[in-house]
Design a protein around this motif. Structure first.
Motif, short mmCIF file in Angstrom:
data_model
loop_
_atom_site.label_atom_id
_atom_site.label_comp_id
_atom_site.label_asym_id
_atom_site.label_seq_id
_atom_site.Cartn_x
_atom_site.Cartn_y
_atom_site.Cartn_z
N ARG A 49 -7.98 1.35 -3.27
CA ARG A 49 -7.71 0.92 -1.91
C ARG A 49 -8.32 -0.45 -1.63
N ASP A 52 -6.24 -3.28 -2.87
CA ASP A 52 -5.10 -3.50 -1.98
C ASP A 52 -5.55 -4.28 -0.74
N VAL A 136 -1.33 -12.80 -0.89
CA VAL A 136 -0.60 -11.56 -1.21
C VAL A 136 0.90 -11.87 -1.14
N THR A 137 1.62 -11.65 -2.23
CA THR A 137 3.07 -11.86 -2.24
C THR A 137 3.77 -10.52 -1.99
N PRO A 138 5.05 -10.54 -1.66
CA PRO A 138 5.77 -9.27 -1.54
C PRO A 138 5.73 -8.45 -2.83
N ALA A 141 2.40 -6.71 -2.86
CA ALA A 141 2.42 -5.60 -1.88
C ALA A 141 3.18 -4.41 -2.46
N GLU A 142 4.29 -4.68 -3.10
CA GLU A 142 5.06 -3.58 -3.70
C GLU A 142 4.29 -2.94 -4.86
N ALA A 145 1.93 -0.42 -3.50
CA ALA A 145 2.62 0.81 -3.07
C ALA A 145 2.99 1.66 -4.29
N ARG A 148 -0.13 3.25 -5.74
CA ARG A 148 -0.52 4.40 -4.90
C ARG A 148 0.36 5.61 -5.22
N PRO B 7 -1.29 3.35 2.92
CA PRO B 7 -2.46 2.90 2.14
C PRO B 7 -3.69 3.78 2.32
N PRO B 70 6.86 -2.65 1.60
CA PRO B 70 7.54 -1.87 0.57
C PRO B 70 7.62 -0.40 0.94
N LEU B 82 4.58 4.02 1.56
CA LEU B 82 4.79 2.86 2.43
C LEU B 82 3.59 1.93 2.24
N GLY B 83 3.83 0.76 1.69
CA GLY B 83 2.73 -0.18 1.44
C GLY B 83 2.57 -1.13 2.60
N ALA B 84 1.39 -1.72 2.70
CA ALA B 84 1.16 -2.72 3.74
C ALA B 84 2.02 -3.94 3.47
N PRO B 85 2.70 -4.48 4.50
CA PRO B 85 3.46 -5.71 4.30
C PRO B 85 2.54 -6.86 3.86
N ALA B 86 3.02 -7.70 2.94
CA ALA B 86 2.20 -8.81 2.44
C ALA B 86 1.67 -9.67 3.58
N ARG B 89 -1.37 -8.15 5.27
CA ARG B 89 -2.58 -8.32 4.46
C ARG B 89 -3.09 -9.76 4.54
N ASN B 90 -2.18 -10.72 4.40
CA ASN B 90 -2.59 -12.13 4.43
C ASN B 90 -3.20 -12.50 5.78
#
Lengths: 215, 129
Positions: A49, A52, A136-138, A141-142, A145, A148, B7, B70, B82-86, B89-90
């Motif tokens: 975590r 992330d 952090v890029t998409p 982020a993916e 996920a 996880r 998350p 995602p 369901l991931g945190a949107p980039a 986070r930024n």
């Protein structure tokens, strides 16, 4: 690993939070924690975590946080160096010169933490701290996920499918050594530092495995 | 029932056709509330395409992707992450306020970073592998 530093500075409003990025869980991490004889926080992060949340890619990495809860140094290598890349793989030893340099780098890093706690030195102004943050890029982020999901699948009896998600996470975020090495370790203890690991390190070429902190 | 992983949490909710669920469950999972103007959290609202809302049900997969996050399904589509949107986070990191978290210590006692406010914190990772 940080106990001496902590013992020295704890009366100066200083705390160490060590987070084990350890999907195998507390019992797997316990021998190392007991050996460390530490009295700072030793936390267990089975889902990575923290990686992330803080966009971390390797261990050991550290973030410095001030009394107001502000990040004053972005994630950076915490006392390790790339000298291990030149070790003799048969004997698993480094040359005395490399060992000395590695130790010196570690001492310099620990001295920087000491200086920060006692004088505030090395705390970066906001703009510089921000500039040091990796984006952090998409894809990243993916990757988190999928990591996880992969860990959940593995812990719920669906290891094969879980491994596919972990592998997909690594493909999306190839800079994350933590994702790749954790998945390798879940496959088989020891694989995270086996031949495949060394091939990946070799493939870095001139790029660092442990980028030196910009102190 | 479908497992939805965020998350920091794991939810078990009633769904159909992917991640269609009640607005109440969607709010519990995502923290966003269905309103006439779209999905809202605090002051922010994200307009929802008509195809992703039916009465009080919403398509959380479509919403999450619209947010830029995602939404990944397991092969049997009975578990989703369901991931945190980039960008979220930024934005959090660029604000420089250290994101709070709660993790167990080796004996299972939960510890939160925010409990340490007022101290200088050296937050470091390690691993056995």
């Amino acid at each position: 690993m940080w106990q001496q530093l902590y013992a020295e500075l704890k009366d100066k409003g200083f705390m160490v939070v060590a987070v084990a990025e350890e999907t195998r869980g507390a019992d797997h991490a316990r021998p190392w924690i007991e050996q460390a004889k530490s009295d700072y926080w030793q936390l267990i992060d089975t889902e990575h975590r923290l990686s992330d949340l803080y966009n971390l890619v390797n261990v050991p990495q550290a973030v410095w946080i001030d009394e107001q809860g502000r990040i004053v140094r972005p994630p950076e290598t915490a006392g390790s160096t790339d000298h291990f890349r030149r070790m003799d793989l048969n004997t698993r030893t480094m040359t005395p010169e490399d060992q000395a340099e590695r130790l010196a780098a570690r001492v310099a890093y620990l001295d920087a933490v000491r200086a920060w706690v006692t004088t505030g030195k090395h705390a970066l102004p906001a703009a510089a701290a921000r500039a040091g943050l990796p984006m952090v890029t998409p894809e990243i982020a993916e990757a988190h996920a999928r990591f996880r999901l992969g860990v959940w699948l593995r812990t719920n009896g669906r290891a094969t499918e879980g491994d596919r998600q972990l592998a997909a996470a690594s493909r999306l975020h190839p800079d994350s050594w933590s994702m790749w090495r954790q998945a390798a370790d879940l496959d088989e203890v020891g694989k995270a530092s086996g031949p495949e690991f060394w091939q990946r390190v070799q493939a870095l070429g001139e790029r660092p495995y442990y980028p030196p902190p910009k102190l | 029932m479908t497992i939805v992983l965020t998350p920091t949490a794991e939810h078990d909710v009633a769904t159909r056709d992917g991640l269609w669920m009640s607005a109440a469950d969607a709010e519990k999972i995502t923290g966003w509330t269905l309103k006439p103007e779209g999905m809202c959290r605090a002051e922010a609202c994200v307009p929802m395409p008509a195809s992703a809302v039916k009465g009080t049900e919403i398509d959380v997969e479509a919403f999450w992707k619209k947010l830029g996050g995602p939404a990944i399904a397991g092969e049997a589509r009975d578990v989703w992450a369901l991931g945190a949107p980039a960008q979220e986070r930024n934005a959090a990191l660029e604000g420089l306020l250290a994101p709070d978290f709660t993790l167990p210590d080796v004996d299972g006692v939960p510890r939160s970073l925010s409990q340490l406010r007022g101290k200088k914190i050296f937050l470091a990772t390690w691993a056995s592998w």
